[in-house]
Design an enzyme around this catalytic site. Sequence first.
Site, PDB file in Angstrom:
ATOM      1  N   GLU A 196       2.362  -1.250  -8.838  1.00  0.00           N
ATOM      2  CA  GLU A 196       1.490  -2.210  -8.172  1.00  0.00           C
ATOM      3  C   GLU A 196       0.450  -3.088  -9.208  1.00  0.00           C
ATOM      4  O   GLU A 196      -0.109  -2.196  -9.908  1.00  0.00           O
ATOM      5  CB  GLU A 196       0.768  -1.742  -7.147  1.00  0.00           C
ATOM      6  CG  GLU A 196      -0.412  -2.616  -6.282  1.00  0.00           C
ATOM      7  CD  GLU A 196       0.218  -3.820  -5.769  1.00  0.00           C
ATOM      8  OE1 GLU A 196      -0.461  -4.837  -5.896  1.00  0.00           O
ATOM      9  OE2 GLU A 196       1.313  -3.795  -5.143  1.00  0.00           O
ATOM     10  N   ARG A 213      -5.278  -1.859  -5.188  1.00  0.00           N
ATOM     11  CA  ARG A 213      -4.213  -1.640  -4.422  1.00  0.00           C
ATOM     12  C   ARG A 213      -3.396  -0.524  -4.937  1.00  0.00           C
ATOM     13  O   ARG A 213      -2.833   0.388  -4.050  1.00  0.00           O
ATOM     14  CB  ARG A 213      -3.381  -2.835  -3.996  1.00  0.00           C
ATOM     15  CG  ARG A 213      -4.296  -3.911  -2.996  1.00  0.00           C
ATOM     16  CD  ARG A 213      -3.155  -5.173  -2.906  1.00  0.00           C
ATOM     17  NE  ARG A 213      -2.097  -4.973  -2.943  1.00  0.00           N
ATOM     18  CZ  ARG A 213      -1.424  -5.064  -1.643  1.00  0.00           C
ATOM     19  NH1 ARG A 213      -2.210  -4.910  -0.811  1.00  0.00           N
ATOM     20  NH2 ARG A 213      -0.162  -4.991  -1.264  1.00  0.00           N
ATOM     21  N   PRO A 220       0.640  -1.318  -0.145  1.00  0.00           N
ATOM     22  CA  PRO A 220      -0.071  -0.039  -0.045  1.00  0.00           C
ATOM     23  C   PRO A 220       0.580   1.269   0.010  1.00  0.00           C
ATOM     24  O   PRO A 220       0.404   2.385   0.082  1.00  0.00           O
ATOM     25  CB  PRO A 220      -0.842   0.197   1.138  1.00  0.00           C
ATOM     26  CG  PRO A 220       0.066  -0.860   2.443  1.00  0.00           C
ATOM     27  CD  PRO A 220       0.666  -1.759   1.343  1.00  0.00           C
ATOM     28  N   CYS A 280       7.827 -10.862   4.002  1.00  0.00           N
ATOM     29  CA  CYS A 280       7.512 -10.862   5.368  1.00  0.00           C
ATOM     30  C   CYS A 280       7.000 -12.471   5.791  1.00  0.00           C
ATOM     31  O   CYS A 280       5.800 -12.620   6.531  1.00  0.00           O
ATOM     32  CB  CYS A 280       6.436  -9.859   5.863  1.00  0.00           C
ATOM     33  SG  CYS A 280       5.074 -10.246   4.853  1.00  0.00           S
TER      34      CYS A 280
END
Length: 466
Positions: A133, A138, A112, A231
């Site tokens: 993106e 988004r 984002p 992540c």
Amino acid sequence: MNLPEAFKEKMKNLMGESYQDLLDSYDKPESKGIRTNTLKLTPKELAGKLPFETQGVAWCQEGFYIDHEVRPGKNPYYYAGLYYVQEPTAMAAVEVLAPEPGDWVLDLCAAPGGKSTQIGAKLQGQGLLVANELVNSRAGILSTNIERIGIKNAIVTNEFPERLVDSFYQSFDRILVDAPCSGEGMFRKDSGALADWSLERVSRCVGKQEKILESAHRLLKPGGVLVYSTCTFSPEEDEQIIEAFIHKYDYELESIELPGIDDHGRVEWTLNYEQAIEKTLRIMPMNVRGEGHFIAKLKKTAAGSEQKEIKQGYSKSRLKKASRTELLDYRDFAKNALEKSFYQGFEERLYLLGEHLYAIPAGIALETIANLKLLRTGLHLGTFKKNRFEPSYALGMALKLSEAKNVCDLKDEAQAYQYLKGEALNIRAEKGWILVGYDGHPLGFGKASEGMIKNHYPKGLRIRKK
């Protein structure tokens, strides 16, 4: 937390004695943070304004921890773009990328916008940021966040990574690939990531990551820096994918040292015991105050250069150079509402996209980006209406109050919320466009007439309540 059994079994086999520490970390509250927007103020100045307590993040001098119960997105300073809400370990990747003013930087999987806005702040308006993106919804959020932070030198694209290669082949000094991943580091903060996790999802993500890295390789200049981050804790998406990449392409892994982070990639989790993997960072939630990240820093060697492919031809750009006649209403607005020191620097870079006026970043050749789906091409200055020019939200957020001639700087928080809700302000001001701010920083434009300021805050951004 009810973790997937397949995840627990996998991590138990990988981590051995430290497995229980990982499990215990999931019972703790998520780590929340904010990052100072240094385009507008210093971390010290921000800390002095905030109504909630903060604690510094060791690896990012602009970052702060905040209590997990604080709602930082409900404060006027958030809407003024003074900070970005960002998980603390997510701040580490751009610190490793270390962009400098004047660099051409690509954030390849940008929504984002946390890392894009961090890059934009480090560029300080010099050079170029391309934030891409793939997912359309988004990408819109990404564009709005870039506008709120006040970044002037950004292009936002909504493309498959491979579609960028024809326009930006070997163009970038630095590239960030914050790859779409299985999200194991999001379990504490995002129930959706927990629900969607599976071993099959890990495998699907690896395929996407390989394809994205291939495009990144072709977009990076020889000698340039590529930072890969995720992540997730899965070795398939972290150590193993970097191992495969450096075996396929001519890159050198560079050592990473960040304050407060001591854990590195695990050689034993690679397929061929690649020793260079020790130079990567593996940030685990039981070892730091954060949700977790994996980061690799790679330098493209000169030998990594390849022959440029023949282009298939460019489309004609929908952007066109604005003529003196077409700019009359804009120049009338600028003369009356803005200080010359702000707008004179991009007078030669004014382009029209339909009724919209943009100041495009320096060095961009329009024909090279004509084939791309563009959501934002530099600084959106405003829109031409019948016999008038209407300034944009993006312009308001890119300004300092000192760069506008007519200013209403609100000191009362209730009035700030009134403006952010889209309500008119019962304040007398000189007739015409006025930059509305709160405590020294812009919120957006209004138009003063008949003893009040009519609200021009974008309808889609207006808040319903505090």
